[in-house]
Design a protein around this motif. Sequence first.
Motif, PDB file in Angstrom:
ATOM      1  N   LYS A   2       0.651  -1.411   0.059  1.00  0.00           N
ATOM      2  CA  LYS A   2      -0.106  -0.018  -0.020  1.00  0.00           C
ATOM      3  C   LYS A   2       0.887   1.217   0.012  1.00  0.00           C
ATOM      4  O   LYS A   2       1.635   1.502   0.811  1.00  0.00           O
ATOM      5  CB  LYS A   2      -0.822   0.080   1.291  1.00  0.00           C
ATOM      6  CG  LYS A   2      -1.654   1.104   1.290  1.00  0.00           C
ATOM      7  CD  LYS A   2      -2.486   1.060   2.495  1.00  0.00           C
ATOM      8  CE  LYS A   2      -3.665   2.307   2.724  1.00  0.00           C
ATOM      9  NZ  LYS A   2      -4.339   2.335   3.901  1.00  0.00           N
ATOM     10  N   GLU A   3       0.506   2.196  -0.917  1.00  0.00           N
ATOM     11  CA  GLU A   3       0.979   3.501  -0.970  1.00  0.00           C
ATOM     12  C   GLU A   3       0.961   4.280   0.419  1.00  0.00           C
ATOM     13  O   GLU A   3      -0.128   4.556   0.524  1.00  0.00           O
ATOM     14  CB  GLU A   3       0.960   4.324  -2.168  1.00  0.00           C
ATOM     15  CG  GLU A   3       1.606   3.743  -3.432  1.00  0.00           C
ATOM     16  CD  GLU A   3       1.408   4.801  -4.742  1.00  0.00           C
ATOM     17  OE1 GLU A   3       1.967   5.712  -4.447  1.00  0.00           O
ATOM     18  OE2 GLU A   3       0.825   4.246  -5.616  1.00  0.00           O
ATOM     19  N   GLN A   4       1.708   5.003   0.748  1.00  0.00           N
ATOM     20  CA  GLN A   4       1.594   5.856   1.906  1.00  0.00           C
ATOM     21  C   GLN A   4       1.161   7.101   1.565  1.00  0.00           C
ATOM     22  O   GLN A   4       1.517   7.534   0.504  1.00  0.00           O
ATOM     23  CB  GLN A   4       2.919   5.981   2.854  1.00  0.00           C
ATOM     24  CG  GLN A   4       3.124   4.877   3.688  1.00  0.00           C
ATOM     25  CD  GLN A   4       4.148   5.196   4.781  1.00  0.00           C
ATOM     26  OE1 GLN A   4       5.548   5.529   4.251  1.00  0.00           O
ATOM     27  NE2 GLN A   4       4.287   4.857   5.884  1.00  0.00           N
ATOM     28  N   SER A   5       0.088   7.677   2.336  1.00  0.00           N
ATOM     29  CA  SER A   5      -0.389   8.911   2.102  1.00  0.00           C
ATOM     30  C   SER A   5       0.983   9.896   2.641  1.00  0.00           C
ATOM     31  O   SER A   5       1.549   9.758   3.374  1.00  0.00           O
ATOM     32  CB  SER A   5      -1.488   9.471   2.878  1.00  0.00           C
ATOM     33  OG  SER A   5      -2.561   8.494   2.413  1.00  0.00           O
ATOM     34  N   ILE A  29      -1.382  13.919  -0.421  1.00  0.00           N
ATOM     35  CA  ILE A  29      -1.214  13.221  -1.434  1.00  0.00           C
ATOM     36  C   ILE A  29      -1.618  11.944  -1.127  1.00  0.00           C
ATOM     37  O   ILE A  29      -1.153  11.244  -0.264  1.00  0.00           O
ATOM     38  CB  ILE A  29       0.172  13.649  -1.633  1.00  0.00           C
ATOM     39  CG1 ILE A  29       0.423  14.928  -2.015  1.00  0.00           C
ATOM     40  CG2 ILE A  29       0.712  12.650  -2.823  1.00  0.00           C
ATOM     41  CD1 ILE A  29       1.958  15.313  -2.089  1.00  0.00           C
ATOM     42  N   GLU A  30      -2.215  11.407  -2.067  1.00  0.00           N
ATOM     43  CA  GLU A  30      -2.801   9.719  -1.807  1.00  0.00           C
ATOM     44  C   GLU A  30      -2.532   9.205  -3.313  1.00  0.00           C
ATOM     45  O   GLU A  30      -3.013   9.831  -4.397  1.00  0.00           O
ATOM     46  CB  GLU A  30      -4.216   9.580  -1.346  1.00  0.00           C
ATOM     47  CG  GLU A  30      -4.195   9.765  -0.010  1.00  0.00           C
ATOM     48  CD  GLU A  30      -5.476   9.486   0.741  1.00  0.00           C
ATOM     49  OE1 GLU A  30      -6.473   9.235  -0.076  1.00  0.00           O
ATOM     50  OE2 GLU A  30      -5.350   9.609   1.913  1.00  0.00           O
ATOM     51  N   ASP A  45      -4.478   7.677   8.892  1.00  0.00           N
ATOM     52  CA  ASP A  45      -3.303   6.956   9.461  1.00  0.00           C
ATOM     53  C   ASP A  45      -2.113   6.534   8.833  1.00  0.00           C
ATOM     54  O   ASP A  45      -2.307   6.366   7.563  1.00  0.00           O
ATOM     55  CB  ASP A  45      -4.137   5.568   9.970  1.00  0.00           C
ATOM     56  CG  ASP A  45      -5.333   6.015  10.895  1.00  0.00           C
ATOM     57  OD1 ASP A  45      -5.277   7.077  11.572  1.00  0.00           O
ATOM     58  OD2 ASP A  45      -6.109   4.966  10.948  1.00  0.00           O
ATOM     59  N   GLU A  46      -1.205   6.499   9.416  1.00  0.00           N
ATOM     60  CA  GLU A  46       0.497   5.900   8.792  1.00  0.00           C
ATOM     61  C   GLU A  46       0.696   7.302   7.556  1.00  0.00           C
ATOM     62  O   GLU A  46       1.514   6.879   7.002  1.00  0.00           O
ATOM     63  CB  GLU A  46       0.445   4.792   8.113  1.00  0.00           C
ATOM     64  CG  GLU A  46       0.081   3.750   9.418  1.00  0.00           C
ATOM     65  CD  GLU A  46      -0.038   2.245   8.724  1.00  0.00           C
ATOM     66  OE1 GLU A  46       0.279   2.201   7.734  1.00  0.00           O
ATOM     67  OE2 GLU A  46      -0.144   1.362   9.641  1.00  0.00           O
ATOM     68  N   CYS A  47       0.283   8.348   7.720  1.00  0.00           N
ATOM     69  CA  CYS A  47       0.497   9.561   6.802  1.00  0.00           C
ATOM     70  C   CYS A  47       1.978   9.921   7.010  1.00  0.00           C
ATOM     71  O   CYS A  47       2.281  10.160   8.149  1.00  0.00           O
ATOM     72  CB  CYS A  47      -0.524  10.543   6.835  1.00  0.00           C
ATOM     73  SG  CYS A  47      -0.324  11.835   5.715  1.00  0.00           S
ATOM     74  N   VAL A  48       2.772  10.169   6.116  1.00  0.00           N
ATOM     75  CA  VAL A  48       3.951  10.764   6.198  1.00  0.00           C
ATOM     76  C   VAL A  48       3.850  12.290   6.199  1.00  0.00           C
ATOM     77  O   VAL A  48       3.352  12.908   5.220  1.00  0.00           O
ATOM     78  CB  VAL A  48       4.829  10.326   5.054  1.00  0.00           C
ATOM     79  CG1 VAL A  48       6.238  10.896   5.012  1.00  0.00           C
ATOM     80  CG2 VAL A  48       5.136   8.777   4.967  1.00  0.00           C
TER      81      VAL A  48
END
Length: 385
Positions: A2-5, A29-30, A45-48
């Motif tokens: 899964k790509e991180q936001s 950005i997603e 959640d888990e967004c950079v």
Amino acid sequence: MKEQSILIRNGLIHTMNSAHEITEGEILIEKGKIKEIGKNLSAPDECVIVDAKEGIVMPGIIDAHNHIGIFEWGIGNAGVDGNEDTDPVTPHLRAIDGIYPLDPEFRHSCENGVTCVATGPGSSNPLAGQFVAMKTAGKIVDDMILKEPLAMKAAFGENPKNSHGPKGHSPVTRMATAAIIREWLYKAKEYAGKKGRAFDMRLEALVPVVEGNLPLKAHVHRADDIMTALRIADEFDLAITLDHCSEGHLIADVLAHTRQKGVILGPFLGFPHKNEVVHQCVESAAVLYEAGVKLAIMTDLPAMHTSNLRICAGMCHKAGLPLDEAMRSITINAAEILGLEERVGSIEVGKDADIAIFDQNPVENLTAECMGTLVDGKIVYLKEK
């Protein structure tokens, strides 16, 4: 996987669209795209989190004309693939077959906020081949392509003469250069109208040009060559951009009422030995802008590194081009002239997340440093503390 936001915070956002600037703005950005722009956005959640540290957040810089990956960095003739000058007519050549994506210039581009380039053959041949628009981050050309083919390179003036004349074959004159281009455009029109035609690779490459679906990317410096290119575009009802356009400011009033999609100026820091650039000046951008001509700025690498693109835009600003327009010349104007504005060139919801972060305005302040770069929503560079 899964790509991180990613959430960019705490920056002065230059959107390069009607929203202009957003102070203390944020960009979510997603999946490689810009999802939301504003203030106090919710981080998934888990967004950079990327802290812009009150710097300038702007669209990734676009170099509208260069030869990156084709004229490679520092390896001599082994990496020079720009001109198949054994034949003056090579429209079937494709830039993607000559680009080395691991050339250090691509990394250098990312480290300086340049996220998109238009690259292709050089200007030795009247009809030289197909340009491509590509991102600057990646390992495989096929995965970096934004649009291919982007344009058909055509060259006027001294370069085709100097390349072919000394070998004893045409073109030796400007007349012959124009005649060769006309001849092959006529052939392509005839070829396009034939049913069950016998395949001709060169003519096949020119069919989208004569059908108006692929613009001519015209290498023109002098005013006479500019007008010849426009004359041919009118004769065949072609889309065309005017690249280099070193004497464009001398006929700005004329250019404002022609069919060109835009003017791509430069290089301002390269090729001072060329006869055709004797009238080139950084004031030209302001003159063309005042006349109502849409303009972008190029590096024409290997004439100079892509990192100098913003410096050239800054030089044009110091010479009279409004700051906002100077920034547009390396972002949204470049995208619109190249036909890429649906994906790049401005910070808007739904567009590719190609973003550059600088510690200060990189056009107004030539000592500005790139703090971070994102390409397709991935962090490809972050400056170490």
